[in-house]
Design a protein around this motif. Sequence first.
Motif, PDB file in Angstrom:
ATOM      1  N   GLY A   7       0.815  -1.218   0.000  1.00 38.80           N
ATOM      2  CA  GLY A   7       0.000   0.000   0.000  1.00 38.80           C
ATOM      3  C   GLY A   7       0.841   1.257   0.000  1.00 38.80           C
ATOM      4  O   GLY A   7       0.529   2.231  -0.690  1.00 38.80           O
ATOM      5  N   THR A   8       1.939   1.231   0.752  1.00 39.77           N
ATOM      6  CA  THR A   8       2.848   2.375   0.768  1.00 39.77           C
ATOM      7  C   THR A   8       3.483   2.576  -0.599  1.00 39.77           C
ATOM      8  O   THR A   8       3.582   3.698  -1.096  1.00 39.77           O
ATOM      9  CB  THR A   8       3.942   2.163   1.832  1.00 39.77           C
ATOM     10  N   GLY A  62       0.957   4.009  -2.897  1.00 43.12           N
ATOM     11  CA  GLY A  62       0.744   5.423  -2.581  1.00 43.12           C
ATOM     12  C   GLY A  62       1.832   6.316  -3.156  1.00 43.12           C
ATOM     13  O   GLY A  62       1.556   7.399  -3.674  1.00 43.12           O
ATOM     14  N   GLU A  64       1.210   6.521  -6.944  1.00 46.35           N
ATOM     15  CA  GLU A  64       0.061   7.384  -7.254  1.00 46.35           C
ATOM     16  C   GLU A  64       0.406   8.857  -7.045  1.00 46.35           C
ATOM     17  O   GLU A  64       0.015   9.710  -7.837  1.00 46.35           O
ATOM     18  CB  GLU A  64      -1.143   7.005  -6.384  1.00 46.35           C
ATOM     19  N   THR A  65       1.155   9.153  -5.987  1.00 47.99           N
ATOM     20  CA  THR A  65       1.556  10.528  -5.725  1.00 47.99           C
ATOM     21  C   THR A  65       2.463  11.046  -6.834  1.00 47.99           C
ATOM     22  O   THR A  65       2.318  12.183  -7.294  1.00 47.99           O
ATOM     23  CB  THR A  65       2.280  10.624  -4.367  1.00 47.99           C
TER      24      THR A  65
END
Length: 88
Positions: free
Chosen positions: A69-70, A73, A76-77
């Motif tokens: 998930g990290t 993230g 995506e960022t």
Amino acid sequence: MKKIYKEHACHPWRLGVNMLAIGPAFMSFFFGIKSLSSVHTSFATGGALWFTNLSVPDPHHILPVLACGTFLGVMETALRGRQASMVK
């Protein structure tokens, strides 16, 4: 299609470059930490919360999901940052 890319200064391959650059570093950290458990015996006694022994796999799979998930993230960022810079 190339004409549209050229007109709008769009380079779709640049989005994949981030993953190709970060992927090997992520894998090397993963395998490095995994091999540390055989060298340092403190991995068997040091831990926190639900993982008291760091040398065995996580029975609840929370840490792998958290790591994925990290990573997602971060990707995506980076994607949103690139999209915002292309709009300007």
